[in-house]
Enzyme design. Structure first.
Site, PDB file in Angstrom:
ATOM      1  N   LYS A  86      46.139  32.219  34.641  1.00  0.00           N
ATOM      2  CA  LYS A  86      45.263  31.222  35.621  1.00  0.00           C
ATOM      3  C   LYS A  86      45.373  31.592  36.749  1.00  0.00           C
ATOM      4  CE  LYS A  86      46.816  28.238  33.034  1.00  0.00           C
ATOM      5  NZ  LYS A  86      46.843  28.188  31.938  1.00  0.00           N
ATOM      6  N   TYR A 146      48.493  31.167  19.806  1.00  0.00           N
ATOM      7  CA  TYR A 146      49.035  31.103  21.550  1.00  0.00           C
ATOM      8  C   TYR A 146      50.586  31.775  21.221  1.00  0.00           C
ATOM      9  CZ  TYR A 146      50.108  28.905  25.804  1.00  0.00           C
ATOM     10  OH  TYR A 146      50.436  28.342  26.933  1.00  0.00           O
ATOM     11  N   SER A 192      41.717  44.678  69.909  1.00  0.00           N
ATOM     12  CA  SER A 192      43.414  45.753  69.730  1.00  0.00           C
ATOM     13  C   SER A 192      44.060  44.880  70.923  1.00  0.00           C
ATOM     14  CB  SER A 192      43.337  46.916  69.985  1.00  0.00           C
ATOM     15  OG  SER A 192      44.787  47.321  70.673  1.00  0.00           O
ATOM     16  N   LYS A 206      39.048  47.834  72.146  1.00  0.00           N
ATOM     17  CA  LYS A 206      38.731  48.319  70.779  1.00  0.00           C
ATOM     18  C   LYS A 206      38.305  47.174  69.883  1.00  0.00           C
ATOM     19  CE  LYS A 206      40.716  50.721  68.222  1.00  0.00           C
ATOM     20  NZ  LYS A 206      41.784  51.069  67.508  1.00  0.00           N
ATOM     21  N   THR A 224      24.978  63.261  50.604  1.00  0.00           N
ATOM     22  CA  THR A 224      26.155  63.222  49.031  1.00  0.00           C
ATOM     23  C   THR A 224      27.120  64.230  49.680  1.00  0.00           C
ATOM     24  OG1 THR A 224      25.218  65.524  48.379  1.00  0.00           O
ATOM     25  CG2 THR A 224      23.919  63.669  47.713  1.00  0.00           C
ATOM     26  N   HIS A 225      28.197  64.240  49.434  1.00  0.00           N
ATOM     27  CA  HIS A 225      29.632  64.387  49.092  1.00  0.00           C
ATOM     28  C   HIS A 225      29.540  63.809  50.978  1.00  0.00           C
ATOM     29  CE1 HIS A 225      29.905  66.975  45.818  1.00  0.00           C
ATOM     30  NE2 HIS A 225      28.429  67.627  46.548  1.00  0.00           N
ATOM     31  N   GLN A 241      49.912  31.466  29.599  1.00  0.00           N
ATOM     32  CA  GLN A 241      49.904  30.509  31.046  1.00  0.00           C
ATOM     33  C   GLN A 241      49.676  31.513  31.833  1.00  0.00           C
ATOM     34  OE1 GLN A 241      52.797  26.958  30.890  1.00  0.00           O
ATOM     35  NE2 GLN A 241      54.023  28.625  32.855  1.00  0.00           N
ATOM     36  N   ASN A 283      47.528  23.524  23.628  1.00  0.00           N
ATOM     37  CA  ASN A 283      46.883  24.613  23.141  1.00  0.00           C
ATOM     38  C   ASN A 283      45.062  25.411  23.569  1.00  0.00           C
ATOM     39  OD1 ASN A 283      49.602  25.084  22.548  1.00  0.00           O
ATOM     40  ND2 ASN A 283      49.250  26.384  20.950  1.00  0.00           N
ATOM     41  N   GLU A 317      37.518  46.085  56.692  1.00  0.00           N
ATOM     42  CA  GLU A 317      38.638  46.504  56.028  1.00  0.00           C
ATOM     43  C   GLU A 317      39.789  45.707  55.440  1.00  0.00           C
ATOM     44  OE1 GLU A 317      40.482  49.031  59.302  1.00  0.00           O
ATOM     45  OE2 GLU A 317      39.632  47.301  60.414  1.00  0.00           O
ATOM     46  N   SER A 361      53.468  25.144  34.986  1.00  0.00           N
ATOM     47  CA  SER A 361      52.429  26.138  34.993  1.00  0.00           C
ATOM     48  C   SER A 361      51.550  24.644  36.573  1.00  0.00           C
ATOM     49  CB  SER A 361      51.057  26.503  33.892  1.00  0.00           C
ATOM     50  OG  SER A 361      51.739  25.619  33.553  1.00  0.00           O
TER      51      SER A 361
END
Ligand code: ARG
Length: 457
Positions: free
Chosen positions: A324, A316, A276, A282, A154-155, A321, A109, A289, A21
């Site tokens: 992480k 443990y 682009s 563009k 809304t919507h 492991q 541990n 994004e 690890s």
């Protein structure tokens, strides 16, 4: 190797690499060194090592840290199983037999979870600071736009007018909840596991209170078995990163929409957009994004650790492991996203004139018109119908409420009189809001000043 004694054969090379690890937990080096030093001091206090041994261990640990910082020591994951064994081996090279004394009463541990708890607390504090910085930027912009009217949706359909400041303050609230979530992550990570050993504590008189104080923990873990097997704080951290990222993606989506040629609310600065390779005209909102896109990995990191922990028997298990990778990945994506969001946000230019003109021909004040009728004593249900007629008329004749004349209004309903014309003035709409928390500039200004004192600027 920390455990070779009872084995006759060398570990299989591929199995060894599979189980290393080090590539991940090298990020815990600072915490490991701090824990090592505190542990050595404690062993000296209880008479397991001498003062001379303590000094040489402390010095050697400091030099391992500086060797690493200066790229003079870079342990190889093909050779070492994890950061614990890498440090101990280097310590042995520097000190000989004395190095082995630091292991008394400690297991990897309890060691690993102590370092991960310290790293998590430190990282949660960093995230809270980044969130405060982002709030500062939002507040500064909000202050300039208390009177800037935009359509509230809304919507994704025009609903009621709000101010841009009010809209931005909604994000300040989200960011504040994110900060609260990370504060509670700090609480859940704030118990000290050392002394739990592999799972069942130690027969050595280890001074765990000393370690707790020295390593800056609030309290001790109550149960040695829970101490080595609890990863709830990791899941809390990953969940908080997920919710925080989800909030950022909502703003990303808005800014992407707002900067389209159709919407034209705002422009993102060139430095946070890209062009682009084919279409010369563009200007793409790539950073927004990408923050939106990278949230997928943050969500899956949460999913990954909760699945990892599901059904694991006490205590443990090596599976753990794998926590992480997810932890570090989510932190890195989320903290980068917070910094980039701040940078990008500060380049955004809002087009106030365009924003206002957008709603001139609209019926967005329909609810206000219905409220006006209610104040004349008409039941809301009936008021809703009357204003519905008004909307129908406007749509048919391509007019906005503000274009309507008294004869036209009277023709739809005789209860309309001159005073309704005030209601149709967009500029007045926000000031008429009575409820706290609404976009009335009076309330918005109050909130801005409260936030400024909370964030102290
Ligand atoms: N690399 C391990 C981890 O991150 C450290 C603990 C290993 N313990 C063990 N008994 N093999 O979880």
């Amino acid at each position: 190797m920390l455990w070779g004694g009872r084995f006759e054969e060398e570990p299989d090379r591929i199995a060894f690499e599979f189980s290393s690890s080090l590539k991940e937990d090298i990020l815990l080096i600072k915490e490991e060194i701090l824990c090592g030093k505190a542990y050595a001091e404690m062993l000296c206090r209880i008479g397991i090592i001498t003062n001379i041994e303590l000094n040489s261990i402390t010095e050697a640990l400091s030099s391992i840290q500086s060797e690493y910082d200066n790229k003079l020591w870079n342990p190889d994951p093909k050779v070492f199983e994890d950061i614990h064994s890498a440090i101990e081996t280097r310590l042995y090279e520097l000190l000989g037999e004395t190095a082995g004394k630091l292991r008394a009463g400690r297991s990897r541990n309890d060691q690993v979870v102590t370092s991960v708890r310290m790293w998590t607390k430190k990282s949660a504090v960093n995230i809270i600071n980044l969130l405060s910085n982002l709030q500062n930027s939002f507040i500064k912009t909000a202050e300039l736009h208390v009177e800037t009217i935009i359509p509230g949706y809304t919507h994704l359909q025009h609903a009621q007018p709000v101010s841009l400041a009010h809209h931005l303050l909604a994000y300040i609230e989200m960011f504040e909840r994110d900060k609260e979530r990370f504060s509670s992550v700090i609480n859940s990570a704030d118990n000290m596991p050392l002394g739990s050993g592999a799972l069942a504590g130690s027969t050595l008189p280890l001074d765990t209170n000393y370690l707790k104080e020295k390593l800056g923990f609030n309290s001790l873990c109550n149960n040695s078995m829970d101490a080595v097997s609890d990863r709830d704080f990791v899941i809390d951290f990953l969940n908080s990163c997920s919710i925080g990222m989800m909030h950022l993606t909502r703003f990303c989506e808005e800014i992407i929409i707002w900067s389209t040629s159709e919407w034209k609310f705002a422009k993102i600065g060139d430095s946070f957009t890209t062009g682009s390779s084919l279409m010369p005209q563009k200007k793409n909102p790539d950073i927004a994004e990408l923050i939106r896109g990278k949230s997928a990995r943050v969500f899956s990191n949460y999913q990954s650790v909760i699945t990892l922990m599901k059904g694991l028997p006490l205590t443990y298990n090596r599976d753990m492991q794998e926590d992480k990778h997810s932890l570090f990945s989510s932190y890195s994506i989320y903290s980068d996203s917070l910094k980039l969001m701040k940078g990008m946000f500060e380049t955004i230019k809002f087009d106030n004139t365009h924003l206002l003109s957008l709603m001139k021909k609209s019926t967005i004040l329909a609810t206000d018109a219905a409220d006006w009728l209610v104040l004349k004593g008409i039941p809301f249900r009936e008021a809703h119908d009357i204003v519905g007629e008004l909307v129908k008329y406007c749509l048919k004749n391509e007019k906005g409420f503000a274009d309507l004349t008294i004869p036209e209004l009277k023709q739809i309903n005789s209860q309309f009189d001159e005073s309704v014309l005030e209601v149709f003035k967009l500029e007045n709409s926000l000031c008429r809001k009575k409820t706290p928390g609404s976009p009335n500039p009076k309330f918005v200004k109050e909130q801005i000043s409260t936030w400024k004192s909370i964030l102290s600027f």
